[in-house]
Scaffold this active site. Structure first.
Site, PDB file in Angstrom:
ATOM      1  N   LYS A  13      13.103 -46.173  -3.863  1.00 44.44           N
ATOM      2  CA  LYS A  13      14.047 -47.425  -4.528  1.00 44.44           C
ATOM      3  C   LYS A  13      13.085 -47.677  -5.504  1.00 44.44           C
ATOM      4  O   LYS A  13      14.289 -47.973  -6.967  1.00 44.44           O
ATOM      5  CB  LYS A  13      12.989 -48.844  -3.716  1.00 44.44           C
ATOM      6  CG  LYS A  13      13.875 -48.706  -2.442  1.00 44.44           C
ATOM      7  CD  LYS A  13      13.699 -50.487  -1.292  1.00 44.44           C
ATOM      8  CE  LYS A  13      11.846 -50.771  -1.489  1.00 44.44           C
ATOM      9  NZ  LYS A  13      11.466 -49.921  -0.850  1.00 44.44           N
ATOM     10  N   ARG A  88      14.575 -59.339   0.638  1.00 44.40           N
ATOM     11  CA  ARG A  88      13.309 -59.152   1.187  1.00 44.40           C
ATOM     12  C   ARG A  88      13.705 -59.508   2.775  1.00 44.40           C
ATOM     13  O   ARG A  88      13.705 -59.306   3.724  1.00 44.40           O
ATOM     14  CB  ARG A  88      11.512 -58.583   1.716  1.00 44.40           C
ATOM     15  CG  ARG A  88      11.791 -57.471   0.693  1.00 44.40           C
ATOM     16  CD  ARG A  88      10.563 -57.777   0.528  1.00 44.40           C
ATOM     17  NE  ARG A  88       9.844 -56.046   0.843  1.00 44.40           N
ATOM     18  CZ  ARG A  88       9.268 -55.636  -0.422  1.00 44.40           C
ATOM     19  NH1 ARG A  88       9.526 -55.594  -1.448  1.00 44.40           N
ATOM     20  NH2 ARG A  88       9.084 -54.128   0.326  1.00 44.40           N
ATOM     21  N   ARG A 127       2.225 -40.628  -2.366  1.00 45.61           N
ATOM     22  CA  ARG A 127       1.912 -40.821  -3.832  1.00 45.61           C
ATOM     23  C   ARG A 127       0.830 -41.336  -4.238  1.00 45.61           C
ATOM     24  O   ARG A 127       0.156 -42.286  -4.541  1.00 45.61           O
ATOM     25  CB  ARG A 127       3.208 -42.682  -4.125  1.00 45.61           C
ATOM     26  CG  ARG A 127       3.526 -43.532  -4.831  1.00 45.61           C
ATOM     27  CD  ARG A 127       4.072 -44.104  -4.669  1.00 45.61           C
ATOM     28  NE  ARG A 127       4.026 -45.038  -3.296  1.00 45.61           N
ATOM     29  CZ  ARG A 127       4.446 -46.601  -3.031  1.00 45.61           C
ATOM     30  NH1 ARG A 127       5.592 -46.542  -3.652  1.00 45.61           N
ATOM     31  NH2 ARG A 127       4.145 -47.089  -2.671  1.00 45.61           N
ATOM     32  N   ARG A 160      -1.403 -46.311  -4.618  1.00 41.37           N
ATOM     33  CA  ARG A 160      -1.469 -48.279  -4.048  1.00 41.37           C
ATOM     34  C   ARG A 160      -2.587 -48.330  -3.290  1.00 41.37           C
ATOM     35  O   ARG A 160      -2.470 -47.750  -2.291  1.00 41.37           O
ATOM     36  CB  ARG A 160      -0.237 -48.313  -4.085  1.00 41.37           C
ATOM     37  CG  ARG A 160      -0.046 -49.147  -5.348  1.00 41.37           C
ATOM     38  CD  ARG A 160       1.946 -49.165  -5.295  1.00 41.37           C
ATOM     39  NE  ARG A 160       1.891 -49.797  -3.992  1.00 41.37           N
ATOM     40  CZ  ARG A 160       3.681 -50.361  -3.418  1.00 41.37           C
ATOM     41  NH1 ARG A 160       4.668 -49.366  -4.921  1.00 41.37           N
ATOM     42  NH2 ARG A 160       3.936 -50.772  -3.035  1.00 41.37           N
ATOM     43  N   ARG A 171       3.884 -52.143   7.348  1.00 43.32           N
ATOM     44  CA  ARG A 171       4.998 -52.142   6.351  1.00 43.32           C
ATOM     45  C   ARG A 171       6.280 -52.060   6.840  1.00 43.32           C
ATOM     46  O   ARG A 171       7.091 -52.332   6.330  1.00 43.32           O
ATOM     47  CB  ARG A 171       4.739 -51.476   3.940  1.00 43.32           C
ATOM     48  CG  ARG A 171       3.822 -51.939   3.681  1.00 43.32           C
ATOM     49  CD  ARG A 171       2.745 -51.589   2.784  1.00 43.32           C
ATOM     50  NE  ARG A 171       4.319 -50.904   1.980  1.00 43.32           N
ATOM     51  CZ  ARG A 171       4.087 -50.000   0.920  1.00 43.32           C
ATOM     52  NH1 ARG A 171       2.616 -49.316   1.195  1.00 43.32           N
ATOM     53  NH2 ARG A 171       4.597 -49.614   0.444  1.00 43.32           N
TER      54      ARG A 171
HETATM   55  P1  AP5 Z   1       9.218 -45.125  -4.560  1.00 42.59           P
HETATM   56  O1  AP5 Z   1      10.107 -44.768  -4.997  1.00 42.59           O
HETATM   57  O2  AP5 Z   1       8.530 -45.668  -4.891  1.00 42.59           O
HETATM   58  O3  AP5 Z   1       9.910 -46.195  -2.971  1.00 42.59           O
HETATM   59  P2  AP5 Z   1       9.835 -46.639  -2.761  1.00 42.59           P
HETATM   60  O4  AP5 Z   1      11.363 -47.402  -1.791  1.00 42.59           O
HETATM   61  O5  AP5 Z   1      10.259 -47.731  -4.177  1.00 42.59           O
HETATM   62  O6  AP5 Z   1       8.410 -47.548  -2.020  1.00 42.59           O
HETATM   63  P3  AP5 Z   1       7.586 -49.166  -2.432  1.00 42.59           P
HETATM   64  O7  AP5 Z   1       5.997 -48.041  -1.222  1.00 42.59           O
HETATM   65  O8  AP5 Z   1       7.226 -49.536  -3.693  1.00 42.59           O
HETATM   66  O9  AP5 Z   1       8.482 -49.782  -1.522  1.00 42.59           O
HETATM   67  P4  AP5 Z   1       7.793 -51.702  -1.124  1.00 42.59           P
HETATM   68  O10 AP5 Z   1       9.092 -52.481  -0.681  1.00 42.59           O
HETATM   69  O11 AP5 Z   1       6.886 -51.214   0.006  1.00 42.59           O
HETATM   70  O12 AP5 Z   1       7.052 -51.831  -1.778  1.00 42.59           O
HETATM   71  P5  AP5 Z   1       6.823 -53.006  -3.364  1.00 42.59           P
HETATM   72  O13 AP5 Z   1       5.960 -52.653  -4.163  1.00 42.59           O
HETATM   73  O14 AP5 Z   1       8.072 -53.216  -3.576  1.00 42.59           O
HETATM   74  O15 AP5 Z   1       8.459 -43.493  -3.628  1.00 42.59           O
HETATM   75  C1  AP5 Z   1       7.758 -43.302  -2.642  1.00 42.59           C
HETATM   76  C2  AP5 Z   1       6.729 -41.354  -3.417  1.00 42.59           C
HETATM   77  O16 AP5 Z   1       8.174 -40.854  -2.501  1.00 42.59           O
HETATM   78  C3  AP5 Z   1       6.557 -41.324  -4.391  1.00 42.59           C
HETATM   79  O17 AP5 Z   1       6.026 -40.882  -4.126  1.00 42.59           O
HETATM   80  C4  AP5 Z   1       7.656 -40.990  -4.722  1.00 42.59           C
HETATM   81  O18 AP5 Z   1       7.700 -39.639  -6.329  1.00 42.59           O
HETATM   82  C5  AP5 Z   1       8.405 -39.912  -3.674  1.00 42.59           C
HETATM   83  N1  AP5 Z   1       9.818 -40.083  -3.919  1.00 42.59           N
HETATM   84  C6  AP5 Z   1      10.692 -40.617  -3.781  1.00 42.59           C
HETATM   85  N2  AP5 Z   1      12.430 -40.174  -4.201  1.00 42.59           N
HETATM   86  C7  AP5 Z   1      12.128 -39.181  -2.878  1.00 42.59           C
HETATM   87  C8  AP5 Z   1      13.330 -38.203  -2.908  1.00 42.59           C
HETATM   88  N3  AP5 Z   1      13.753 -38.154  -2.462  1.00 42.59           N
HETATM   89  N4  AP5 Z   1      12.352 -37.052  -1.754  1.00 42.59           N
HETATM   90  C9  AP5 Z   1      11.236 -36.562  -1.922  1.00 42.59           C
HETATM   91  N5  AP5 Z   1      10.315 -37.697  -2.567  1.00 42.59           N
HETATM   92  C10 AP5 Z   1      10.659 -38.958  -2.833  1.00 42.59           C
HETATM   93  O19 AP5 Z   1       5.694 -54.126  -2.525  1.00 42.59           O
HETATM   94  C11 AP5 Z   1       4.441 -54.143  -2.244  1.00 42.59           C
HETATM   95  C12 AP5 Z   1       4.622 -55.290  -1.540  1.00 42.59           C
HETATM   96  O20 AP5 Z   1       4.706 -56.802  -1.827  1.00 42.59           O
HETATM   97  C13 AP5 Z   1       4.774 -56.018  -0.323  1.00 42.59           C
HETATM   98  O21 AP5 Z   1       4.611 -55.021   1.262  1.00 42.59           O
HETATM   99  C14 AP5 Z   1       4.716 -57.126   0.690  1.00 42.59           C
HETATM  100  O22 AP5 Z   1       3.268 -57.953   0.013  1.00 42.59           O
HETATM  101  C15 AP5 Z   1       5.267 -56.822  -1.260  1.00 42.59           C
HETATM  102  N6  AP5 Z   1       6.703 -57.551  -1.352  1.00 42.59           N
HETATM  103  C16 AP5 Z   1       7.119 -57.396  -2.560  1.00 42.59           C
HETATM  104  N7  AP5 Z   1       7.967 -58.061  -2.659  1.00 42.59           N
HETATM  105  C17 AP5 Z   1       8.588 -59.039  -2.052  1.00 42.59           C
HETATM  106  C18 AP5 Z   1       9.521 -59.725  -1.577  1.00 42.59           C
HETATM  107  N8  AP5 Z   1      10.310 -59.752  -2.303  1.00 42.59           N
HETATM  108  N9  AP5 Z   1       9.171 -60.872  -0.106  1.00 42.59           N
HETATM  109  C19 AP5 Z   1       7.794 -60.791  -0.161  1.00 42.59           C
HETATM  110  N10 AP5 Z   1       6.366 -60.000  -0.796  1.00 42.59           N
HETATM  111  C20 AP5 Z   1       7.006 -58.528  -1.126  1.00 42.59           C
END
Ligand code: AP5
Length: 220
Positions: A13, A88, A127, A160, A171
């Site tokens: 994402k 979410r 990552r 991270r 997660r």
């Molecule tokens: P990346 O693009 O970073 O993946 P992502 O889907 O953004 O993964 P996240 O871990 O950031 O999502 P998340 O939803 O768990 O975390 P968030 O920070 O939102 O890609 C991942 C890796 O793969 C990278 O190394 C990239 O280079 C590689 N990659 C990407 N595309 C690729 C491809 N096509 N091929 C190969 N490699 C690829 O949330 C973290 C925490 O915050 C949550 O657990 C929760 O506690 C809290 N939180 C955040 N938002 C909320 C909410 N709305 N409500 C409640 N709690 C929340």
């Protein structure tokens, strides 16, 4: 353009949000990034959020909803936004729907990036992120030119704290339980675009662009 990105942790994402933001000239609003900034700065919100994030669980709806509503009031969100990681839960989606309806500016589309758990785990555990510009790298799929150094600004890359194998699995389970129901929520509203994200990132970006164009043409 007002977009929401859905998909499990590691679906890509954040990676695809950057492509879409550049293409449309709109800001990326990542709740994960905003929460991590609060944690780093030790704000009361950050102190409260940290315990949930470290366990791989969601921060309570009321905290996140208020944070996003404030962010949407900022001038750069006037011309649109890419919401990455929000909503979410169903209550978050309902709060967003109400707020955008009140402004007369509903969502244009919801892109849902699908990957198998095994792919998500491999992406998360490999990552690295630049703490300065937030660009992500992957030790195998998109390594930096110099080991552990950001190509753009030379900052040392970090991992991270929630990307270890155990927390990543937690997660994913939380996503399947609490966020997957949103796919149906948005399908019923004719907004959901399902993107197969099991491909290199440029190919996934091409699929997202094609799906979005097709939807906009259908509506025109
Ligand atoms: P990346 O693009 O970073 O993946 P992502 O889907 O953004 O993964 P996240 O871990 O950031 O999502 P998340 O939803 O768990 O975390 P968030 O920070 O939102 O890609 C991942 C890796 O793969 C990278 O190394 C990239 O280079 C590689 N990659 C990407 N595309 C690729 C491809 N096509 N091929 C190969 N490699 C690829 O949330 C973290 C925490 O915050 C949550 O657990 C929760 O506690 C809290 N939180 C955040 N938002 C909320 C909410 N709305 N409500 C409640 N709690 C929340």
């Amino acid at each position: 353009m007002r977009l929401v990105l859905l998909g499990p942790p590691g679906a890509g994402k954040g990676t695809q949000a950057q492509v879409l933001c550049e293409r449309f000239g709109i800001p990326q609003i990542s709740t994960g990034d905003i929460l991590r900034e609060h944690v780093q700065e030790g704000t009361p919100l950050g102190i409260r959020a940290r315990a949930f994030m470290d366990r791989g669980e969601y921060v309570p709806d009321e905290v996140v909803v208020e944070m996003v509503m404030d962010r949407l009031e900022e001038p750069d969100a006037e011309k649109g936004f890419v919401l990455d990681g929000f909503p979410r839960t169903v209550p978050q989606a309902e709060a967003l729907e109400r707020a955008l309806a009140a402004r007369g500016r509903p969502l244009d589309a919801v892109l849902c990036f699908a990957v198998a758990d095994v792919t998500a785990i491999a992406r998360l555990t490999g990552r690295y992120t630049c703490p300065t510009c937030k660009r992500t790298y992957h030790r195998e799929f998109s390594p930096p030119a110099v080991d552990l150094v950001c190509d753009l600004d030379g900052t040392e890359l970090v991992r991270r704290s929630d990307d270890d194998d155990l927390t990543a699995k937690r997660r994913l389970a939380v996503y399947r339980e609490q966020t997957a129901p949103l796919e149906q929520f948005y399908r019923e509203r004719g907004l959901l675009l399902e993107i197969d994200a099991e491909a290199p990132k440029d190919e996934v970006a091409g699929r997202a662009e094609a799906a979005l164009e097709e939807l906009l043409e259908r509506r025109a």
